[in-house]
Design a protein around this motif. Sequence first.
Motif, short mmCIF file in Angstrom:
data_model
loop_
_atom_site.label_atom_id
_atom_site.label_comp_id
_atom_site.label_asym_id
_atom_site.label_seq_id
_atom_site.Cartn_x
_atom_site.Cartn_y
_atom_site.Cartn_z
N LYS A 109 0.82 -1.21 0.00
CA LYS A 109 0.00 0.00 0.00
C LYS A 109 0.86 1.26 0.00
O LYS A 109 1.75 1.41 0.84
CB LYS A 109 -0.92 0.02 1.22
CG LYS A 109 -1.92 1.18 1.20
CD LYS A 109 -2.70 1.28 2.47
CE LYS A 109 -2.05 2.18 3.51
NZ LYS A 109 -1.97 3.60 3.11
N ALA A 111 1.63 5.18 0.79
CA ALA A 111 1.21 6.13 1.82
C ALA A 111 0.27 7.16 1.20
O ALA A 111 0.39 7.49 0.01
CB ALA A 111 2.43 6.82 2.41
N GLY A 112 -0.67 7.64 2.00
CA GLY A 112 -1.59 8.67 1.52
C GLY A 112 -2.88 8.13 0.95
O GLY A 112 -3.80 8.90 0.68
N ARG A 147 -4.01 5.59 6.97
CA ARG A 147 -3.86 6.22 5.65
C ARG A 147 -2.40 6.58 5.34
O ARG A 147 -1.94 6.38 4.22
CB ARG A 147 -4.73 7.48 5.60
CG ARG A 147 -4.74 8.16 4.24
CD ARG A 147 -5.77 9.28 4.20
NE ARG A 147 -5.84 9.89 2.89
CZ ARG A 147 -6.75 10.79 2.54
NH1 ARG A 147 -7.66 11.17 3.41
NH2 ARG A 147 -6.75 11.30 1.33
N GLU A 148 -1.68 7.10 6.33
CA GLU A 148 -0.30 7.53 6.08
C GLU A 148 0.72 6.41 6.24
O GLU A 148 1.92 6.64 6.06
CB GLU A 148 0.05 8.69 7.02
CG GLU A 148 -0.70 9.98 6.72
CD GLU A 148 -0.53 10.41 5.26
OE1 GLU A 148 0.61 10.45 4.78
OE2 GLU A 148 -1.55 10.70 4.61
N THR A 149 0.27 5.21 6.59
CA THR A 149 1.19 4.08 6.73
C THR A 149 1.28 3.33 5.40
O THR A 149 0.28 3.07 4.75
CB THR A 149 0.68 3.10 7.82
OG1 THR A 149 0.54 3.82 9.04
CG2 THR A 149 1.66 1.96 8.02
N SER A 150 2.50 3.00 5.01
CA SER A 150 2.72 2.24 3.78
C SER A 150 3.02 0.79 4.13
O SER A 150 3.24 0.45 5.29
CB SER A 150 3.90 2.84 3.00
OG SER A 150 5.06 2.91 3.83
N TYR A 178 6.82 -3.81 11.63
CA TYR A 178 6.87 -2.46 11.07
C TYR A 178 8.24 -1.84 11.30
O TYR A 178 8.95 -2.20 12.24
CB TYR A 178 5.83 -1.56 11.74
CG TYR A 178 4.40 -1.94 11.49
CD1 TYR A 178 3.58 -1.13 10.69
CD2 TYR A 178 3.83 -3.08 12.06
CE1 TYR A 178 2.25 -1.47 10.47
CE2 TYR A 178 2.50 -3.42 11.84
CZ TYR A 178 1.72 -2.60 11.04
OH TYR A 178 0.41 -2.93 10.83
N ASP A 260 4.19 12.12 12.87
CA ASP A 260 2.85 11.80 13.35
C ASP A 260 2.18 13.09 13.82
O ASP A 260 2.56 13.67 14.84
CB ASP A 260 2.93 10.80 14.50
CG ASP A 260 1.57 10.24 14.91
OD1 ASP A 260 0.54 10.87 14.56
OD2 ASP A 260 1.53 9.19 15.56
N ARG A 279 5.47 12.75 5.54
CA ARG A 279 4.37 11.98 6.16
C ARG A 279 4.90 11.21 7.36
O ARG A 279 6.09 11.27 7.68
CB ARG A 279 3.74 11.04 5.12
CG ARG A 279 4.72 10.14 4.37
CD ARG A 279 4.73 8.72 4.92
NE ARG A 279 5.32 7.76 4.02
CZ ARG A 279 5.40 6.45 4.27
NH1 ARG A 279 4.93 5.96 5.41
NH2 ARG A 279 5.98 5.63 3.43
N HIS A 283 6.14 2.05 8.37
CA HIS A 283 6.05 1.18 7.20
C HIS A 283 5.86 -0.27 7.63
O HIS A 283 6.64 -0.79 8.44
CB HIS A 283 7.33 1.31 6.37
CG HIS A 283 7.36 0.44 5.15
ND1 HIS A 283 6.55 0.65 4.05
CD2 HIS A 283 8.11 -0.67 4.87
CE1 HIS A 283 6.80 -0.28 3.14
NE2 HIS A 283 7.72 -1.09 3.62
#
Length: 315
Positions: A109, A111-112, A147-150, A178, A260, A279, A283
């Motif tokens: 996924k 980020a964003g 949402r901001e986690t890849s 992570y 964050d 961001r 991850h």
Amino acid sequence: MSDITAKPVAVQMVEITEHQAGQRIDNFLITFLKGVPKSRIYRIIRKGEVRVNRSRVKAEYRLQPGDQVRVPPVRVAEREVPAGPSPRLQQLLEQAVVYEDDSLLVIDKPAGLAVHGGSGVSLGLIESLRAARPNQPFLELVHRLDRETSGCLLVAKKRSALRHLQEEMRAGRVLKVYRALVCGRWPKGMKRVSAPLRKNELKSGERVVKVDGEGKPSVTHFSVIQRFDRHTLVEATLETGRTHQIRVHAQFVGCPLAGDDKYGDEDGNRQLKALGLKRMFLHAGKLGFVAPSGTKLQVESPLPEELARVLGQLG
């Protein structure tokens, strides 16, 4: 001029497919009758307006393949259908698939991108993936990422796979690792954070999680990968999977996640933004699990280039 219209109302007879089977009738109706309040759905079940094979059922009834479901006339106010995902986004998601078999896929996924629509987001990853694969009858998120986690995100392609993988997660048999950059020097010897978390919803609808003795048991394992002058790169392994768990546990230790904007440090975030961090530095780098087939799988996603560049600036 209002964009609200009303769906025509009529009795509908729905035959349950193999992919729809196994779920509770209430959950099926919540999805089938989008826009109808849950209280209304439970009321029509309780009154017997919903029938399965001509018989009344309770909300916890689990659907079987071939069941004939009578859905009564229910007026649904709906908004205009939002525009679908762009071809570019669909292509990006297909390129982000890092593992796939007959029952599941793992997507890296970006980020964003929210994992699903809602809360001001009309279109999320799962809706975009469904649009990119119109011939795939079943695609459902097994878990979620902020949402901001890849990173690695599990998607089921069969309801049986969804049930299996979610049960594996509930039993703590899924490895979720992570990488995170935190502000400050991570305390030496701090390898396990066990602090109960409680989720609260503000009047604005925003979710905020806090360490609270009355919260749910929550455990995160941390290990230091690299120390910088005023930051630490850590690896976080989830033992439990609560909302915002890594973010709140890191804040609890006194080392909030870099970037964050909810639980982090404003001054520290400003300094990192000047170094190119746009961001939150979180991850999902590794997923390990047993697939429905019984095969043990471990899928990894490398640290995105934009995060690696920030480490280069710090180093």
